[in-house]
Design a protein around this motif. Sequence first.
Motif, PDB file in Angstrom:
ATOM      1  N   PRO A 133       9.701  39.659 -13.412  1.00  0.00           N
ATOM      2  CA  PRO A 133      10.534  39.374 -12.239  1.00  0.00           C
ATOM      3  C   PRO A 133       9.741  38.570 -11.217  1.00  0.00           C
ATOM      4  O   PRO A 133       8.537  38.786 -11.053  1.00  0.00           O
ATOM      5  N   LEU A 134      10.397  37.685 -10.565  1.00  0.00           N
ATOM      6  CA  LEU A 134       9.716  36.849  -9.577  1.00  0.00           C
ATOM      7  C   LEU A 134       9.481  37.570  -8.258  1.00  0.00           C
ATOM      8  O   LEU A 134       8.633  37.166  -7.468  1.00  0.00           O
ATOM      9  N   ARG A 135      10.233  38.641  -8.014  1.00  0.00           N
ATOM     10  CA  ARG A 135      10.084  39.385  -6.772  1.00  0.00           C
ATOM     11  C   ARG A 135      10.101  40.891  -7.010  1.00  0.00           C
ATOM     12  O   ARG A 135      10.568  41.650  -6.171  1.00  0.00           O
ATOM     13  N   GLY A 136       9.585  41.345  -8.138  1.00  0.00           N
ATOM     14  CA  GLY A 136       9.557  42.768  -8.438  1.00  0.00           C
ATOM     15  C   GLY A 136       8.435  43.480  -7.708  1.00  0.00           C
ATOM     16  O   GLY A 136       7.506  42.858  -7.204  1.00  0.00           O
ATOM     17  N   ASP A 137       8.542  44.799  -7.663  1.00  0.00           N
ATOM     18  CA  ASP A 137       7.436  45.554  -7.082  1.00  0.00           C
ATOM     19  C   ASP A 137       6.271  45.568  -8.069  1.00  0.00           C
ATOM     20  O   ASP A 137       6.372  45.070  -9.184  1.00  0.00           O
ATOM     21  N   GLU A 138       5.158  46.131  -7.647  1.00  0.00           N
ATOM     22  CA  GLU A 138       3.944  46.070  -8.457  1.00  0.00           C
ATOM     23  C   GLU A 138       4.139  46.682  -9.843  1.00  0.00           C
ATOM     24  O   GLU A 138       3.784  46.076 -10.860  1.00  0.00           O
ATOM     25  N   ARG A 139       4.704  47.858  -9.908  1.00  0.00           N
ATOM     26  CA  ARG A 139       4.839  48.552 -11.192  1.00  0.00           C
ATOM     27  C   ARG A 139       5.790  47.811 -12.121  1.00  0.00           C
ATOM     28  O   ARG A 139       5.505  47.647 -13.304  1.00  0.00           O
ATOM     29  N   GLU A 140       6.901  47.376 -11.585  1.00  0.00           N
ATOM     30  CA  GLU A 140       7.868  46.624 -12.386  1.00  0.00           C
ATOM     31  C   GLU A 140       7.241  45.333 -12.923  1.00  0.00           C
ATOM     32  O   GLU A 140       7.440  44.962 -14.079  1.00  0.00           O
ATOM     33  N   THR A 141       6.461  44.667 -12.100  1.00  0.00           N
ATOM     34  CA  THR A 141       5.807  43.426 -12.500  1.00  0.00           C
ATOM     35  C   THR A 141       4.755  43.684 -13.580  1.00  0.00           C
ATOM     36  O   THR A 141       4.687  42.951 -14.576  1.00  0.00           O
ATOM     37  N   LEU A 142       3.940  44.722 -13.411  1.00  0.00           N
ATOM     38  CA  LEU A 142       2.942  45.050 -14.425  1.00  0.00           C
ATOM     39  C   LEU A 142       3.601  45.397 -15.767  1.00  0.00           C
ATOM     40  O   LEU A 142       3.168  44.940 -16.825  1.00  0.00           O
ATOM     41  N   ARG A 143       4.649  46.219 -15.704  1.00  0.00           N
ATOM     42  CA  ARG A 143       5.373  46.575 -16.936  1.00  0.00           C
ATOM     43  C   ARG A 143       5.893  45.315 -17.634  1.00  0.00           C
ATOM     44  O   ARG A 143       5.775  45.172 -18.847  1.00  0.00           O
ATOM     45  N   ALA A 144       6.475  44.430 -16.869  1.00  0.00           N
ATOM     46  CA  ALA A 144       7.087  43.232 -17.444  1.00  0.00           C
ATOM     47  C   ALA A 144       6.031  42.295 -18.037  1.00  0.00           C
ATOM     48  O   ALA A 144       6.239  41.731 -19.117  1.00  0.00           O
ATOM     49  N   ILE A 177       4.392  57.384 -21.604  1.00  0.00           N
ATOM     50  CA  ILE A 177       3.341  57.921 -20.735  1.00  0.00           C
ATOM     51  C   ILE A 177       3.348  57.211 -19.384  1.00  0.00           C
ATOM     52  O   ILE A 177       3.268  57.851 -18.325  1.00  0.00           O
ATOM     53  N   GLU A 178       3.448  55.895 -19.406  1.00  0.00           N
ATOM     54  CA  GLU A 178       3.459  55.138 -18.148  1.00  0.00           C
ATOM     55  C   GLU A 178       4.679  55.494 -17.315  1.00  0.00           C
ATOM     56  O   GLU A 178       4.578  55.691 -16.103  1.00  0.00           O
ATOM     57  N   GLU A 179       5.834  55.607 -17.944  1.00  0.00           N
ATOM     58  CA  GLU A 179       7.068  55.889 -17.207  1.00  0.00           C
ATOM     59  C   GLU A 179       7.073  57.271 -16.579  1.00  0.00           C
ATOM     60  O   GLU A 179       7.659  57.471 -15.522  1.00  0.00           O
ATOM     61  N   LYS A 180       6.431  58.251 -17.229  1.00  0.00           N
ATOM     62  CA  LYS A 180       6.427  59.613 -16.669  1.00  0.00           C
ATOM     63  C   LYS A 180       5.373  59.789 -15.579  1.00  0.00           C
ATOM     64  O   LYS A 180       5.427  60.750 -14.822  1.00  0.00           O
ATOM     65  N   ALA A 181       4.426  58.878 -15.492  1.00  0.00           N
ATOM     66  CA  ALA A 181       3.388  58.982 -14.459  1.00  0.00           C
ATOM     67  C   ALA A 181       4.014  58.813 -13.078  1.00  0.00           C
ATOM     68  O   ALA A 181       4.859  57.947 -12.879  1.00  0.00           O
ATOM     69  N   GLU A 182       3.578  59.631 -12.155  1.00  0.00           N
ATOM     70  CA  GLU A 182       4.152  59.604 -10.812  1.00  0.00           C
ATOM     71  C   GLU A 182       3.944  58.275 -10.102  1.00  0.00           C
ATOM     72  O   GLU A 182       4.798  57.827  -9.349  1.00  0.00           O
ATOM     73  N   SER A 183       2.772  57.689 -10.327  1.00  0.00           N
ATOM     74  CA  SER A 183       2.482  56.415  -9.675  1.00  0.00           C
ATOM     75  C   SER A 183       1.353  55.714 -10.412  1.00  0.00           C
ATOM     76  O   SER A 183       0.733  56.286 -11.309  1.00  0.00           O
TER      77      SER A 183
END
Length: 168
Positions: free
Chosen positions: A9-20, A115-121
């Motif tokens: 994503p061009l304007r995603g948050d940090e976690r969304e961007t790292l996942r992508a 594992i990444e998705e269940k992590a709180e942050s």
Amino acid sequence: MTSERIGPPLRGDERETLRAFLDFHRATLALKCEGLTDEQLRRQASPPSTLSLLGLVRHMTEVERTWFRIVINGEAIGLVHSDSMDYQVAYDATGATRDEAFAAWEAEVAESRRIEEKAESLDVTAYNARWEEDVSLRLVMHHMIHEYARHNGHADLLREAVDGVTGV
């Protein structure tokens, strides 16, 4: 695993961007292997290196397992391709098949995502015995992107040597 690449994503948050970005690089490795026979995937295309496309898939299976399951999740398990925790064993794809290698890799990627998705942050930390330090999930995500990007560069050269295909 789908080898369709979807850009981050061009304007995603940090976690969304790292996942992508991580999923983009995972899909890139799969694309580099599409349309090749088992023999072509095992071909050591850059002598004297023993590296092959299938060896890279097997190596990334170990990398996924190590960083997400062993380090972040704290699982007391061995590697997929080595009983002695020798990461070099995965590069030897002699006798390996696409089906076997991709099934193992896809299973580890699915576990990594879980594992990444269940992590709180991204600030979740876990002990990395090899480094003798705690590491954050953020570092692991960045490291995985780096690991895939580096090996996808190898995959570019290996694929071109196998059948001349470039630009995948």
